[in-house]
Design a protein around this motif. Structure first.
Motif, short mmCIF file in Angstrom:
data_model
loop_
_atom_site.label_atom_id
_atom_site.label_comp_id
_atom_site.label_asym_id
_atom_site.label_seq_id
_atom_site.Cartn_x
_atom_site.Cartn_y
_atom_site.Cartn_z
N ALA A 140 0.81 -1.21 0.00
CA ALA A 140 0.00 0.00 0.00
C ALA A 140 0.85 1.26 0.00
O ALA A 140 0.42 2.31 -0.50
CB ALA A 140 -0.94 -0.01 1.20
N ARG A 141 2.04 1.18 0.56
CA ARG A 141 2.93 2.34 0.55
C ARG A 141 3.37 2.70 -0.86
O ARG A 141 3.68 3.86 -1.14
CB ARG A 141 4.15 2.05 1.42
CG ARG A 141 3.84 2.01 2.91
CD ARG A 141 5.01 1.50 3.72
NE ARG A 141 4.68 1.40 5.14
CZ ARG A 141 5.31 0.61 6.00
NH1 ARG A 141 6.33 -0.15 5.59
NH2 ARG A 141 4.94 0.58 7.27
N ASP A 142 3.38 1.71 -1.74
CA ASP A 142 3.82 1.93 -3.11
C ASP A 142 2.65 2.09 -4.09
O ASP A 142 2.87 2.45 -5.24
CB ASP A 142 4.70 0.76 -3.59
CG ASP A 142 5.98 0.65 -2.79
OD1 ASP A 142 6.52 1.69 -2.40
OD2 ASP A 142 6.43 -0.49 -2.56
N ASP A 143 1.44 1.78 -3.64
CA ASP A 143 0.29 1.80 -4.54
C ASP A 143 -0.90 2.41 -3.82
O ASP A 143 -1.55 1.75 -3.00
CB ASP A 143 -0.03 0.37 -5.00
CG ASP A 143 -1.05 0.33 -6.12
OD1 ASP A 143 -1.72 1.35 -6.36
OD2 ASP A 143 -1.19 -0.73 -6.75
N GLU A 144 -1.22 3.65 -4.16
CA GLU A 144 -2.30 4.36 -3.47
C GLU A 144 -3.68 3.82 -3.84
O GLU A 144 -4.68 4.19 -3.22
CB GLU A 144 -2.23 5.84 -3.78
CG GLU A 144 -2.42 6.18 -5.24
CD GLU A 144 -2.30 7.66 -5.52
OE1 GLU A 144 -2.66 8.08 -6.63
OE2 GLU A 144 -1.85 8.40 -4.62
N LYS A 145 -3.76 2.93 -4.81
CA LYS A 145 -5.05 2.35 -5.19
C LYS A 145 -5.42 1.13 -4.35
O LYS A 145 -6.55 0.67 -4.37
CB LYS A 145 -5.04 1.95 -6.67
CG LYS A 145 -4.95 3.13 -7.63
CD LYS A 145 -5.04 2.67 -9.07
CE LYS A 145 -5.02 3.86 -10.01
NZ LYS A 145 -5.14 3.43 -11.43
N LEU A 146 -4.46 0.61 -3.59
CA LEU A 146 -4.72 -0.58 -2.78
C LEU A 146 -5.44 -0.18 -1.50
O LEU A 146 -5.04 0.75 -0.80
CB LEU A 146 -3.41 -1.29 -2.46
CG LEU A 146 -3.52 -2.70 -1.86
CD1 LEU A 146 -2.31 -3.53 -2.24
CD2 LEU A 146 -3.66 -2.67 -0.34
N LEU A 147 -6.52 -0.90 -1.18
CA LEU A 147 -7.27 -0.64 0.04
C LEU A 147 -7.89 -1.92 0.56
O LEU A 147 -7.92 -2.94 -0.14
CB LEU A 147 -8.35 0.41 -0.21
CG LEU A 147 -9.34 0.15 -1.34
CD1 LEU A 147 -10.57 -0.56 -0.83
CD2 LEU A 147 -9.74 1.44 -2.01
N ILE A 148 -8.36 -1.89 1.80
CA ILE A 148 -8.97 -3.05 2.44
C ILE A 148 -10.46 -2.78 2.64
O ILE A 148 -10.85 -1.68 3.05
CB ILE A 148 -8.30 -3.34 3.80
CG1 ILE A 148 -6.89 -3.91 3.58
CG2 ILE A 148 -9.13 -4.32 4.62
CD1 ILE A 148 -6.12 -4.13 4.88
N VAL A 149 -11.27 -3.78 2.36
CA VAL A 149 -12.69 -3.74 2.67
C VAL A 149 -12.91 -4.74 3.80
O VAL A 149 -12.62 -5.93 3.66
CB VAL A 149 -13.57 -4.09 1.46
CG1 VAL A 149 -15.05 -4.04 1.85
CG2 VAL A 149 -13.29 -3.13 0.30
N SER A 150 -13.44 -4.25 4.92
CA SER A 150 -13.58 -5.07 6.13
C SER A 150 -15.04 -5.25 6.51
O SER A 150 -15.73 -4.27 6.79
CB SER A 150 -12.83 -4.42 7.29
OG SER A 150 -13.28 -4.91 8.55
N PRO A 151 -15.53 -6.49 6.57
CA PRO A 151 -16.85 -6.75 7.15
C PRO A 151 -16.72 -7.05 8.65
O PRO A 151 -16.89 -8.19 9.08
CB PRO A 151 -17.37 -7.93 6.35
CG PRO A 151 -16.15 -8.64 5.87
CD PRO A 151 -15.01 -7.66 5.85
N ASP A 152 -16.34 -6.02 9.40
CA ASP A 152 -16.11 -6.14 10.84
C ASP A 152 -15.00 -7.13 11.14
O ASP A 152 -15.11 -7.96 12.05
CB ASP A 152 -17.40 -6.57 11.56
CG ASP A 152 -17.29 -6.42 13.08
OD1 ASP A 152 -16.63 -5.47 13.53
OD2 ASP A 152 -17.86 -7.26 13.80
N SER A 153 -13.91 -7.03 10.39
CA SER A 153 -12.83 -8.00 10.55
C SER A 153 -11.47 -7.34 10.80
O SER A 153 -10.44 -7.97 10.61
CB SER A 153 -12.74 -8.89 9.30
OG SER A 153 -12.55 -8.10 8.14
N ILE A 154 -11.48 -6.09 11.23
CA ILE A 154 -10.22 -5.37 11.41
C ILE A 154 -9.32 -6.06 12.41
O ILE A 154 -8.12 -6.25 12.17
CB ILE A 154 -10.49 -3.91 11.83
CG1 ILE A 154 -11.17 -3.14 10.70
CG2 ILE A 154 -9.19 -3.21 12.23
CD1 ILE A 154 -11.63 -1.75 11.10
N LEU A 155 -9.88 -6.46 13.55
CA LEU A 155 -9.06 -7.11 14.57
C LEU A 155 -8.64 -8.51 14.14
O LEU A 155 -7.48 -8.90 14.28
CB LEU A 155 -9.82 -7.17 15.89
CG LEU A 155 -10.14 -5.83 16.55
CD1 LEU A 155 -10.91 -6.03 17.84
CD2 LEU A 155 -8.86 -5.04 16.81
#
Length: 312
Positions: free
Chosen positions: A18-33
């Motif tokens: 993600a530091r090298d690609d600003e298009k990368l992201l996470i989608v979390s269904p209440d799964s952060i932890l």
């Protein structure tokens, strides 16, 4: 036995990418932890989309983001993805070939010792193998999970990375590479039987192959870390040089590694294949290591399978 968290390893790979690609992201269904994504959220607060306990929505949101040129990664429990959101993975990601990555947690009995059958998932790989267009990565420990995550992100199109609980045995040196789409010979102690192993019980396969040698059986151990697309030429080459084969996986014996190797054997080199895995039952809750042995995945079970395979 030294352990190494596959969840933390995969998340480290995502943060670096993600530091090298600003298009990368996470989608979390209440799964952060569960996904060990708090460090990602702190570093990239605008690139973590939380949809709540709504796995189907998470996949749909990721599909929309990918259609707009973003690179979403959906992370949650393996079964909640592949069963609860199965149709969304198929119709809205795999069918149009969108660049969505999936990470499934708690794969196999090794993954769900705290929550039991509702959070142990041994159908996920079989489900996705039947779905056109999704690559499936099944690394063997934390070091390999880190490299597999990096490899997954370089693939154009849908892909699924299977992780477990976060307390997986460390079996390979960090210098061992991860080769997407290729099987890898781990050790060759003879050519009586080939042992194809996948996932986080590789330590048991290694111990079994070594014990077989002392028992007069020469075995070749092969790691299958990309279940789909399967390296059929590599598998065929191994099968051509042995008398029988055994598959070892923390998954139902139907649909995943065992089925894939049987299919390849039928196509290229017909021989007897014994499948070591969950024998089409729902296991109880309990300590992961004890569960594996209770349900037919012990070192002795692997050795016994090799002896049965060689009887014909």
């Amino acid at each position: 036995m030294k352990t190494c968290s596959t969840r933390e390893a995969a998340m480290r790979a995502l943060i670096e990418a993600a530091r090298d690609d600003e298009k990368l992201l996470i989608v979390s269904p209440d799964s952060i932890l569960a996904a060990r994504a708090v460090p990602f959220m702190k570093e990239f607060p605008d690139r973590l989309v939380e949809v709540g306990i709504a796995e189907q929505n998470a996949v749909d949101v990721a599909a929309g983001l990918a259609a707009c040129g973003m690179k979403p990664v959906v992370i949650t429990y393996a079964g909640f993805l592949t069963m609860r959101a199965c149709e969304m993975m198929r119709t809205f990601v795999a069918y149009p070939g969108l660049n969505v990555k999936f990470i499934g947690l708690n794969g196999g009995m090794l993954g769900g010792e705290r929550e039991g059958v509702t959070h142990q998932f041994y159908e996920d790989l079989g489900i996705l193998r039947s779905m056109p267009g999704i690559a499936i990565l099944t690394p063997s420990d934390g070091h390999q999970a880190y490299k597999a995550a990096k490899s997954m992100l370089s693939i154009d199109g849908p892909a699924y990375l299977r992780l477990a609980s976060g307390r997986e045995p460390e079996v390979f040196d960090d210098a061992v590479p991860f080769e997407y789409g290729r099987v890898r010979e781990v050790m060759r102690l003879g050519s009586d039987v080939a042992v194809f192993a996948s996932g986080y019980i590789m330590n048991r396969a290694i111990d079994a192959v070594r014990a077989m040698k002392a028992d007069g059986i020469g075995a070749t151990l092969v790691e299958v870390s990309t279940l789909k697309p399967l390296d059929e030429p590599g598998v065929a080459e191994v099968l051509a040089n042995v008398r029988a084969a055994v598959t070892v996986e923390d998954h139902n014996i139907y649909g995943a590694l065992g089925s894939a190797i049987c299919e390849a054997a039928c196509k290229y080199h017909p021989l007897r294949v014994e499948r070591v895995g969950l024998p089409d039952v729902y296991p109880r809750s309990g300590c992961a290591e004890e569960l594996l042995s209770q349900y037919g995945l012990s070192v002795q079970d692997i050795i016994a399978a090799a002896k049965r395979a060689l009887q014909s």
